[in-house]
Design a protein around this motif. Structure first.
Motif, PDB file in Angstrom:
ATOM      1  N   LEU A 181       9.394  10.337 -25.714  1.00 51.16           N
ATOM      2  CA  LEU A 181       9.926  11.617 -26.170  1.00 51.16           C
ATOM      3  C   LEU A 181       8.878  12.712 -26.093  1.00 51.16           C
ATOM      4  CD1 LEU A 181      11.859  10.279 -29.301  1.00 51.16           C
ATOM      5  CD2 LEU A 181      12.642  10.450 -26.923  1.00 51.16           C
ATOM      6  N   THR A 182       7.654  12.405 -26.530  1.00 53.55           N
ATOM      7  CA  THR A 182       6.598  13.416 -26.441  1.00 53.55           C
ATOM      8  C   THR A 182       6.210  13.683 -24.992  1.00 53.55           C
ATOM      9  OG1 THR A 182       4.959  11.675 -26.909  1.00 53.55           O
ATOM     10  CG2 THR A 182       5.681  13.043 -28.753  1.00 53.55           C
ATOM     11  N   ASP A 183       6.380  12.687 -24.117  1.00 51.40           N
ATOM     12  CA  ASP A 183       6.157  12.941 -22.690  1.00 51.40           C
ATOM     13  C   ASP A 183       7.160  13.969 -22.172  1.00 51.40           C
ATOM     14  OD1 ASP A 183       5.081  12.336 -19.939  1.00 51.40           O
ATOM     15  OD2 ASP A 183       7.153  11.653 -19.658  1.00 51.40           O
ATOM     16  N   PHE A 184       8.418  13.858 -22.590  1.00 46.07           N
ATOM     17  CA  PHE A 184       9.401  14.879 -22.219  1.00 46.07           C
ATOM     18  C   PHE A 184       8.979  16.243 -22.762  1.00 46.07           C
ATOM     19  CE2 PHE A 184      12.869  11.466 -22.076  1.00 46.07           C
ATOM     20  CZ  PHE A 184      12.908  11.448 -20.693  1.00 46.07           C
ATOM     21  N   PHE A 185       8.576  16.289 -24.022  1.00 47.40           N
ATOM     22  CA  PHE A 185       8.154  17.561 -24.614  1.00 47.40           C
ATOM     23  C   PHE A 185       7.035  18.200 -23.794  1.00 47.40           C
ATOM     24  CE2 PHE A 185       9.382  16.211 -29.237  1.00 47.40           C
ATOM     25  CZ  PHE A 185      10.702  16.553 -28.982  1.00 47.40           C
ATOM     26  N   VAL A 186       6.021  17.408 -23.442  1.00 45.70           N
ATOM     27  CA  VAL A 186       4.890  17.945 -22.684  1.00 45.70           C
ATOM     28  C   VAL A 186       5.346  18.434 -21.312  1.00 45.70           C
ATOM     29  CG1 VAL A 186       2.731  17.314 -21.530  1.00 45.70           C
ATOM     30  CG2 VAL A 186       3.128  16.624 -23.902  1.00 45.70           C
ATOM     31  N   SER A 187       6.225  17.685 -20.651  1.00 51.35           N
ATOM     32  CA  SER A 187       6.676  18.091 -19.316  1.00 51.35           C
ATOM     33  C   SER A 187       7.521  19.357 -19.373  1.00 51.35           C
ATOM     34  CB  SER A 187       7.470  16.959 -18.653  1.00 51.35           C
ATOM     35  OG  SER A 187       8.724  16.761 -19.269  1.00 51.35           O
ATOM     36  N   PHE A 188       8.201  19.591 -20.506  1.00 49.91           N
ATOM     37  CA  PHE A 188       9.037  20.784 -20.660  1.00 49.91           C
ATOM     38  C   PHE A 188       8.286  21.964 -21.266  1.00 49.91           C
ATOM     39  CE2 PHE A 188      12.850  17.745 -21.429  1.00 49.91           C
ATOM     40  CZ  PHE A 188      13.002  17.555 -20.057  1.00 49.91           C
ATOM     41  N   LEU A 189       7.369  21.690 -22.216  1.00 46.03           N
ATOM     42  CA  LEU A 189       6.798  22.749 -23.045  1.00 46.03           C
ATOM     43  C   LEU A 189       5.289  22.920 -22.918  1.00 46.03           C
ATOM     44  CD1 LEU A 189       8.787  22.050 -26.344  1.00 46.03           C
ATOM     45  CD2 LEU A 189       9.320  23.735 -24.566  1.00 46.03           C
ATOM     46  N   GLY A 190       4.607  21.945 -22.302  1.00 45.91           N
ATOM     47  CA  GLY A 190       3.153  22.053 -22.187  1.00 45.91           C
ATOM     48  C   GLY A 190       2.447  21.453 -23.395  1.00 45.91           C
ATOM     49  N   PRO A 191       1.190  21.815 -23.614  1.00 44.51           N
ATOM     50  CA  PRO A 191       0.384  21.210 -24.691  1.00 44.51           C
ATOM     51  C   PRO A 191       0.817  21.658 -26.085  1.00 44.51           C
ATOM     52  CG  PRO A 191      -0.862  22.929 -23.565  1.00 44.51           C
ATOM     53  CD  PRO A 191       0.397  22.744 -22.780  1.00 44.51           C
ATOM     54  N   ALA A 192       0.547  20.784 -27.059  1.00 46.71           N
ATOM     55  CA  ALA A 192       0.901  21.063 -28.458  1.00 46.71           C
ATOM     56  C   ALA A 192      -0.255  21.712 -29.193  1.00 46.71           C
ATOM     57  CB  ALA A 192       1.313  19.769 -29.159  1.00 46.71           C
ATOM     58  N   GLU A 193       0.070  22.340 -30.324  1.00 47.38           N
ATOM     59  CA  GLU A 193      -0.943  23.033 -31.135  1.00 47.38           C
ATOM     60  C   GLU A 193      -1.087  22.436 -32.530  1.00 47.38           C
ATOM     61  OE1 GLU A 193      -0.509  27.236 -33.020  1.00 47.38           O
ATOM     62  OE2 GLU A 193      -1.395  27.518 -31.027  1.00 47.38           O
ATOM     63  N   LYS A 194       0.042  22.169 -33.194  1.00 43.65           N
ATOM     64  CA  LYS A 194       0.008  21.628 -34.558  1.00 43.65           C
ATOM     65  C   LYS A 194       1.044  20.524 -34.702  1.00 43.65           C
ATOM     66  CE  LYS A 194      -1.437  25.896 -36.910  1.00 43.65           C
ATOM     67  NZ  LYS A 194      -1.098  26.871 -37.970  1.00 43.65           N
ATOM     68  N   LYS A 325      -1.369  15.225 -43.647  1.00 46.16           N
ATOM     69  CA  LYS A 325      -1.842  16.585 -43.410  1.00 46.16           C
ATOM     70  C   LYS A 325      -1.366  17.080 -42.042  1.00 46.16           C
ATOM     71  CE  LYS A 325      -6.110  16.069 -46.104  1.00 46.16           C
ATOM     72  NZ  LYS A 325      -7.597  16.093 -46.046  1.00 46.16           N
ATOM     73  N   VAL A 326      -1.282  18.389 -41.899  1.00 47.74           N
ATOM     74  CA  VAL A 326      -1.008  18.992 -40.601  1.00 47.74           C
ATOM     75  C   VAL A 326      -2.267  18.872 -39.736  1.00 47.74           C
ATOM     76  CG1 VAL A 326      -0.466  21.126 -39.363  1.00 47.74           C
ATOM     77  CG2 VAL A 326       0.707  20.580 -41.511  1.00 47.74           C
ATOM     78  N   ILE A 327      -2.102  18.390 -38.523  1.00 44.22           N
ATOM     79  CA  ILE A 327      -3.231  18.218 -37.613  1.00 44.22           C
ATOM     80  C   ILE A 327      -3.174  19.296 -36.539  1.00 44.22           C
ATOM     81  CG2 ILE A 327      -4.376  16.691 -35.963  1.00 44.22           C
ATOM     82  CD1 ILE A 327      -4.492  15.696 -38.849  1.00 44.22           C
ATOM     83  N   GLU A 328      -4.290  20.002 -36.360  1.00 49.41           N
ATOM     84  CA  GLU A 328      -4.388  21.010 -35.305  1.00 49.41           C
ATOM     85  C   GLU A 328      -5.108  20.420 -34.105  1.00 49.41           C
ATOM     86  OE1 GLU A 328      -5.642  24.902 -36.270  1.00 49.41           O
ATOM     87  OE2 GLU A 328      -4.699  24.911 -38.252  1.00 49.41           O
ATOM     88  N   ILE A 329      -4.565  20.688 -32.916  1.00 48.07           N
ATOM     89  CA  ILE A 329      -5.176  20.213 -31.675  1.00 48.07           C
ATOM     90  C   ILE A 329      -6.004  21.357 -31.108  1.00 48.07           C
ATOM     91  CG2 ILE A 329      -4.759  19.343 -29.351  1.00 48.07           C
ATOM     92  CD1 ILE A 329      -2.166  18.130 -30.368  1.00 48.07           C
TER      93      ILE A 329
END
Length: 331
Positions: A181-194, A325-329
């Motif tokens: 699922l996160t692979d789909f997210f990355v392919s659609f939306l790019g890198p994550a932030e939080k 906790k919220v993790i920031e990348i």
């Protein structure tokens, strides 16, 4: 291209079966220290069992290795095979940590190796249809994505299985199911932030986890959420919401069954269009596109930058669920 499969659990054997009629990849060898050499997988598919991992990566007649091994072995095996000049395909998750996947990516780059990854779901016809819609801006500005991929198949495993061990497969079903699922997210939306994530031990006893929920903010300011449960019957859904419409994809069953996927598109006027997409051999399609990329015939759609971004998300989910906790990348 001649290849060897390392790791002969259910999925390693499934790979051999899916590639049996491939004209681009021939499985000549396979190895798993837990599997008897008289296992039918060797005789039924004319696969040699006479070499271990070290012998295989030293064998000049083998062009590539396919790693279907437990997660904790991926880093050392990818790097060792790449340093021997073998092309490498690694099952997901490629790594559990950002620093680990960076080392693997560097070894592949240094040895002109194209790293294939077991994200065969990118080849599912319904998901390809969605990707084309997003690329053509048919939904307008994307507002949010959400998805759920759950399956109780893992409840049939012995509780001592590495697939249920939080040390090697942390965050519940994330490494087995959620990583797609996160692979789909990355392919659609790019890198994550939080990232914020929660796990629970409901049907399983602590420290084993059977529920996972995740909220992600991507660097383009789009949000996404996912849920994974490994103690409920199969359920698969992927939603994308845009200013000009939304899409919902529903899976009826897991990859080992031939049930079609349902694709629902609601346009700006509220009209819903329902389509069905039959199952195809996505495993074979993934491997053959990887083989074509190695031979210079085409590009491989899973880019190493996306692989690294997905591992960053995975590591952040693990850390967020452990720390609350919220993790920031930041990388």
């Amino acid at each position: 291209m001649k290849a060897a499969v390392i790791g002969l659990g259910w999925w390693g054997k499934q790979i051999i079966k899916c590639l049996d009629d491939s004209q681009k990849i021939t499985i000549t060898h396979a190895y798993d220290p837990q599997i008897d050499r008289n296992d039918l997988i060797f005789s039924d598919f004319s696969v040699s069992s006479d070499q271990d991992f070290d012998a295989i990566i030293d064998n000049p007649d083998i062009d590539a290795v396919i790693l279907a091994t437990p997660n904790q072995f991926h880093e050392s095996q990818v790097i060792s095979a790449a340093n021997k000049g073998k092309q490498v395909f690694c099952e997901k998750p490629v790594a559990l940590k950002y620093e680990s996947v960076k080392k693997m990516a560097q070894a592949c780059q240094d040895n002109n190796v194209i790293l294939g990854v077991g994200h065969e779901r990118r080849w599912e016809p319904a998901m390809v249809r969605l990707k084309n819609m997003l690329d053509n801006n048919e939904l307008g500005k994307i507002l949010h994505m959400e998805t759920n991929f759950s399956h109780d198949i893992f409840m049939k495993l012995d509780r001592s299985s590495w697939r249920l061990d939080p040390q090697y497969a942390p965050a519940g079903g994330m490494t087995a199911l959620g990583i797609h699922l996160t692979d789909f997210f990355v392919s659609f939306l790019g890198p994550a932030e939080k990232i914020y994530a929660k796990t629970g031990s409901i049907a399983l006893e602590h420290p084993q986890k059977d529920t996972l929920s995740v909220n992600i903010k991507f660097k383009n300011n789009i949000s996404a959420s996912l849920a994974v449960m490994i103690s409920t019957p199969f359920y698969g859904r992927f939603n994308v919401f845009g200013e000009n419409g939304w899409v919902e994809i529903r899976e009826i069953s897991n990859v080992d069954f031939d049930d079609p996927a349902e694709f629902i598109y609601c346009n700006k006027d509220g009209k819903r269009i329902v389509e069905q997409y039959d199952v195809v051999n996505t495993v074979k399609m993934n491997f053959e596109e990887w083989a074509d990329a190695i031979s210079g015939k085409s590009d491989y759609r899973i880019k190493i930058e996306e692989v690294i971004s997905n591992v960053q998300i995975l590591e952040s989910i693990i850390n967020a669920s452990a720390s609350d906790k919220v993790i920031e990348i930041n990388q």
